[in-house]
Motif scaffolding. Structure first.
Motif, PDB file in Angstrom:
ATOM      1  N   ARG A  72       0.839  -1.208   0.000  1.00  6.88           N
ATOM      2  CA  ARG A  72       0.000   0.000   0.000  1.00  6.88           C
ATOM      3  C   ARG A  72       0.873   1.256   0.000  1.00  6.88           C
ATOM      4  NH1 ARG A  72      -4.645  -0.658   4.359  1.00  6.88           N
ATOM      5  NH2 ARG A  72      -5.403   1.200   3.325  1.00  6.88           N
ATOM      6  N   GLN A  76       0.993   4.171  -2.737  1.00  6.67           N
ATOM      7  CA  GLN A  76       0.941   5.570  -2.329  1.00  6.67           C
ATOM      8  C   GLN A  76       2.044   6.372  -3.015  1.00  6.67           C
ATOM      9  OE1 GLN A  76      -1.211   7.052  -0.323  1.00  6.67           O
ATOM     10  NE2 GLN A  76      -0.160   9.015  -0.359  1.00  6.67           N
ATOM     11  N   ALA A 213     -22.140   2.275   2.988  1.00 13.62           N
ATOM     12  CA  ALA A 213     -22.643   1.372   4.036  1.00 13.62           C
ATOM     13  C   ALA A 213     -22.774  -0.047   3.488  1.00 13.62           C
ATOM     14  CB  ALA A 213     -23.982   1.881   4.545  1.00 13.62           C
ATOM     15  N   ARG A 216     -19.365  -1.773   2.849  1.00 10.34           N
ATOM     16  CA  ARG A 216     -18.672  -2.255   4.039  1.00 10.34           C
ATOM     17  C   ARG A 216     -19.202  -3.635   4.455  1.00 10.34           C
ATOM     18  NH1 ARG A 216     -15.175  -1.490   7.595  1.00 10.34           N
ATOM     19  NH2 ARG A 216     -15.542  -2.080   9.742  1.00 10.34           N
ATOM     20  N   LEU A 217     -20.517  -3.782   4.386  1.00 10.82           N
ATOM     21  CA  LEU A 217     -21.119  -5.085   4.720  1.00 10.82           C
ATOM     22  C   LEU A 217     -20.596  -6.180   3.795  1.00 10.82           C
ATOM     23  CD1 LEU A 217     -24.858  -4.173   5.257  1.00 10.82           C
ATOM     24  CD2 LEU A 217     -23.305  -5.100   6.945  1.00 10.82           C
ATOM     25  N   TYR A 218     -20.584  -5.872   2.506  1.00 10.80           N
ATOM     26  CA  TYR A 218     -20.155  -6.893   1.539  1.00 10.80           C
ATOM     27  C   TYR A 218     -18.674  -7.189   1.698  1.00 10.80           C
ATOM     28  CZ  TYR A 218     -24.688  -6.125  -0.587  1.00 10.80           C
ATOM     29  OH  TYR A 218     -26.023  -6.036  -0.795  1.00 10.80           O
ATOM     30  N   ARG A 219     -17.884  -6.154   2.021  1.00 10.29           N
ATOM     31  CA  ARG A 219     -16.444  -6.389   2.184  1.00 10.29           C
ATOM     32  C   ARG A 219     -16.204  -7.317   3.377  1.00 10.29           C
ATOM     33  NH1 ARG A 219     -12.328  -4.028   5.015  1.00 10.29           N
ATOM     34  NH2 ARG A 219     -13.573  -2.291   5.783  1.00 10.29           N
ATOM     35  N   LEU A 220     -16.930  -7.059   4.475  1.00  7.72           N
ATOM     36  CA  LEU A 220     -16.760  -7.923   5.658  1.00  7.72           C
ATOM     37  C   LEU A 220     -17.209  -9.349   5.336  1.00  7.72           C
ATOM     38  CD1 LEU A 220     -18.041  -5.512   8.457  1.00  7.72           C
ATOM     39  CD2 LEU A 220     -15.689  -6.263   8.087  1.00  7.72           C
ATOM     40  N   GLU A 238     -14.282   1.096  -1.547  1.00  6.00           N
ATOM     41  CA  GLU A 238     -14.775   1.788  -0.355  1.00  6.00           C
ATOM     42  C   GLU A 238     -14.007   3.089  -0.103  1.00  6.00           C
ATOM     43  OE1 GLU A 238     -15.905  -0.917   2.737  1.00  6.00           O
ATOM     44  OE2 GLU A 238     -15.217   0.506   4.248  1.00  6.00           O
ATOM     45  N   ARG A 239     -12.686   3.013  -0.302  1.00  7.27           N
ATOM     46  CA  ARG A 239     -11.885   4.215  -0.068  1.00  7.27           C
ATOM     47  C   ARG A 239     -12.332   5.357  -0.993  1.00  7.27           C
ATOM     48  NH1 ARG A 239      -7.887   2.498   3.257  1.00  7.27           N
ATOM     49  NH2 ARG A 239      -7.840   0.245   3.249  1.00  7.27           N
ATOM     50  N   VAL A 242     -15.836   6.574   0.074  1.00  7.58           N
ATOM     51  CA  VAL A 242     -15.793   7.369   1.300  1.00  7.58           C
ATOM     52  C   VAL A 242     -15.274   8.771   1.001  1.00  7.58           C
ATOM     53  CG1 VAL A 242     -14.566   7.624   3.498  1.00  7.58           C
ATOM     54  CG2 VAL A 242     -15.623   5.452   2.915  1.00  7.58           C
TER      55      VAL A 242
ATOM     56  N   LEU B  54      -0.695   3.974   7.288  1.00  6.18           N
ATOM     57  CA  LEU B  54      -0.724   4.591   5.957  1.00  6.18           C
ATOM     58  C   LEU B  54      -0.841   6.115   6.094  1.00  6.18           C
ATOM     59  CD1 LEU B  54      -0.684   3.639   3.009  1.00  6.18           C
ATOM     60  CD2 LEU B  54      -3.168   3.717   3.022  1.00  6.18           C
ATOM     61  N   TYR B  57       2.388   7.546   7.317  1.00  6.55           N
ATOM     62  CA  TYR B  57       3.357   7.585   6.212  1.00  6.55           C
ATOM     63  C   TYR B  57       3.121   8.826   5.339  1.00  6.55           C
ATOM     64  CZ  TYR B  57       5.956   5.955   2.118  1.00  6.55           C
ATOM     65  OH  TYR B  57       6.840   5.841   1.066  1.00  6.55           O
ATOM     66  N   LYS B  87     -18.298   5.085  10.026  1.00  5.85           N
ATOM     67  CA  LYS B  87     -18.697   4.405   8.776  1.00  5.85           C
ATOM     68  C   LYS B  87     -19.389   3.082   9.065  1.00  5.85           C
ATOM     69  CE  LYS B  87     -14.509   4.600   6.865  1.00  5.85           C
ATOM     70  NZ  LYS B  87     -13.501   3.895   6.075  1.00  5.85           N
ATOM     71  N   PRO B  89     -21.682   0.164   9.872  1.00  2.00           N
ATOM     72  CA  PRO B  89     -23.123   0.010  10.017  1.00  2.00           C
ATOM     73  C   PRO B  89     -23.455  -0.520  11.414  1.00  2.00           C
ATOM     74  CG  PRO B  89     -22.250  -1.503   8.363  1.00  2.00           C
ATOM     75  CD  PRO B  89     -21.093  -0.772   8.945  1.00  2.00           C
ATOM     76  N   ARG B  92     -25.061  -6.040  11.159  1.00  6.64           N
ATOM     77  CA  ARG B  92     -24.396  -6.825  10.115  1.00  6.64           C
ATOM     78  C   ARG B  92     -25.435  -7.737   9.492  1.00  6.64           C
ATOM     79  NH1 ARG B  92     -18.572  -9.177  11.579  1.00  6.64           N
ATOM     80  NH2 ARG B  92     -18.775  -9.788   9.426  1.00  6.64           N
ATOM     81  N   LEU B  93     -25.242  -8.031   8.195  1.00  8.52           N
ATOM     82  CA  LEU B  93     -26.175  -8.929   7.522  1.00  8.52           C
ATOM     83  C   LEU B  93     -25.598 -10.327   7.486  1.00  8.52           C
ATOM     84  CD1 LEU B  93     -27.456  -6.816   4.518  1.00  8.52           C
ATOM     85  CD2 LEU B  93     -28.464  -7.120   6.761  1.00  8.52           C
ATOM     86  N   TRP B 105     -31.045 -12.342   3.185  1.00 15.29           N
ATOM     87  CA  TRP B 105     -30.159 -11.774   4.212  1.00 15.29           C
ATOM     88  C   TRP B 105     -30.969 -11.520   5.469  1.00 15.29           C
ATOM     89  CZ3 TRP B 105     -25.005 -11.180   3.408  1.00 15.29           C
ATOM     90  CH2 TRP B 105     -24.563 -11.218   2.070  1.00 15.29           C
TER      91      TRP B 105
END
Lengths: 289, 195
Positions: A72, A76, A213, A216-220, A238-239, A242, B54, B57, B87, B89, B92-93, B105
């Motif tokens: 990362r 950058q 929102a 974030r759910l799908y990423r988790l 997401e970044r 946001v 990050l 940095y 951010k 939620p 959680r689903l 879900w």
């Protein structure tokens, strides 16, 4: 002094009343048994709120953090050294159709290159057996004979595999639709019209906030499912979302160039398009089985 | 500034990546611990660790050594955790299969999430209630409470870190304490605190 307020009790407990208030509080407490009891109760209750136990980290945790961080940082540096460039050099108005055409092109290319970048997750049977479909059962010492030969008694793992399969299909379907919505939103943002040297993003931002929102759910969920490629793209997405959601709603052309540059530098729309196409292919495969 | 960090910070500011690596490796566990306290979740804390370093940095060249590197790092960790909490939620689903075989879900309520056996590392009823109450706090309440109650920061420092005025910071801590006390009230009558 009247009886202190609840807030004053809390602030006194933490030593946060100013000098005058603190002196008045102490003088009242000396005289008032009810308030003495109240203060003691608060102290006992807050003493019970102890720090949670923090999960131990391995001895080489610092090295692991560094291993994850290093790519990362390289990213950058690459971004910093790259001069900001216009996403499209011919003017915003004329480019909206071009951007959509580019989006379509992305999907066409994606159809060819999908699968080269993201290997599909192992089929449920593979997950259950722990072996690739094409490999022969392991005869290594220490390997699980029950897993290698799928003997009787493996019904529990078959049921678990079925549930895993359903979870995977839901994830693929839902994330696919989310990526489609996100890609459309990003294209809208990239093509937001310039009005008198400023760009109004307020309408797009509302939509993007919802996507943050969801994302974030799908990423988790992707992380939970071990879908690392999917999680990485959702992380990048997401970044960007946001940044757009939290940025000012009206920005100058120069400021907006930065947002465009970020999205552009990451090839984000391309990556989102490819992942979306890959998921559509996985979905089609799943439904044909 | 911490004497151990001083040379590495100076080298890292001039672009020496191995010096930055040493800083990361030295402070990772501390950043994780603070992030975990603030977020209450291991995976979120790991995200915060990455985001924090990050950000450090990116901003390192602007760091002027008025405070120690550790203090600055602590503050960046608080900011990144607070951003993540805002951010995050509130539910959680969970993917499920319904009785008629349909996929869908299900929203997992926060209280259920807190009482799920696999999420509870510290078994007592009191601790379960504390964890559930912590999850229901707003990002500002949670961050302010953790920093005041567990980390011993002054309200002034907390307000500065969160960009809140003193009155708002006081109120965040107060609201968090009230919610915590309400959550603990049912067990408070039957238990001797701290015994």
């Amino acid at each position: 002094m009247r009886h202190p307020t609840d807030e004053q009790f809390v602030l006194y407990h933490y030593g946060e009343l100013d000098e005058a208030e603190g002196a008045a509080f102490r003088s009242h407490i000396r005289e008032c048994e009810g308030c003495q009891r109240q203060l003691a109760t608060l102290g006992r209750e807050l003493a019970a709120v102890r720090p949670v136990s923090i999960p131990e980290r391995p001895a080489d945790y610092g090295a692991r953090v560094w291993a994850r961080l290093q790519p990362r940082l390289a990213d950058q540096r690459a971004r910093e050294s790259k001069p900001a460039r216009r996403w499209w050099p011919f003017g915003a108005v004329a480019l909206r159709p071009l951007a959509y055409a580019a989006g379509l092109a992305v999907l066409v290319v994606a159809a060819f290159v999908a699968g080269r970048y993201w290997a599909p997750a192992p089929a449920p049977e593979q997950v259950a057996s722990g072996t690739p479909a094409s490999s022969t059962p392991s005869t290594e010492p220490g390997s699980e004979p029950e897993l290698a030969g799928a003997p009787p008694g493996a019904q529990g793992s078959t049921a678990a595999a079925a549930v895993a399969g359903v979870r995977e299909r839901i994830l693929v379907l839902e994330v696919g639709e989310h990526l489609e919505r996100s890609r459309a939103a990003l294209l809208e943002v990239m093509n937001a019209p310039d009005e008198d040297g400023a760009i109004d993003l307020s309408a797009d931002q509302e939509r993007v906030r919802d996507l943050v929102a969801e994302n974030r759910l799908y990423r988790l969920s992707a992380i939970d499912a071990g879908e690392n490629g999917m999680a990485a793209v959702l992380d990048d997405l997401e970044r960007a979302l946001v940044e757009i959601a939290n940025g000012p709603s009206r920005v100058s052309e120069t400021e907006f160039e930065h947002v465009r540059g970020e999205i552009d530098a990451q090839g984000l729309i391309f990556k989102v398009g490819i992942l979306g196409e890959t998921l559509r292919q996985r979905q089609a495969k799943g439904s044909s089985i | 500034m911490d004497a151990t960090d001083t040379p590495d910070v100076a080298l890292a500011q001039s672009g020496d990546e191995s010096a930055f690596q040493r800083l990361v490796e030295r402070h990772s566990v501390g950043v994780f611990q603070l992030a975990f306290r603030l977020t209450g979740n291991e995976s979120d804390a790991e995200d915060v660790v990455q985001d924090t370093f990050l950000k450090v940095y990116r901003e390192l060249k602007r760091f002027e050594s008025r405070s120690s590197f550790k203090t600055w790092l602590h503050r960046v960790t608080v900011n990144c955790s607070y951003d993540l909490l805002r951010k995050r939620p509130r539910v959680r689903l969970e993917p499920i299969v319904t009785d008629d075989g349909e996929a869908g879900w299900r929203a997992e309520p926060e209280a259920d999430a807190a009482s799920r056996p696999d999420r509870v590392a510290y078994g007592s009823e009191v601790h379960r209630r504390i964890e559930a109450a912590m999850q229901r706090l707003s990002p500002a309440e949670r961050t302010a409470f953790v920093l005041r109650h567990f980390e011993g920061h002054s309200l002034e420092e907390i307000g500065e870190a969160l960009g809140l005025r003193l009155g708002a910071t006081k109120h965040s801590v107060f609201r968090a304490v009230q919610k915590m006390r309400r959550a603990l009230a049912p067990v408070a009558r039957t238990a001797e605190w701290g015994s």
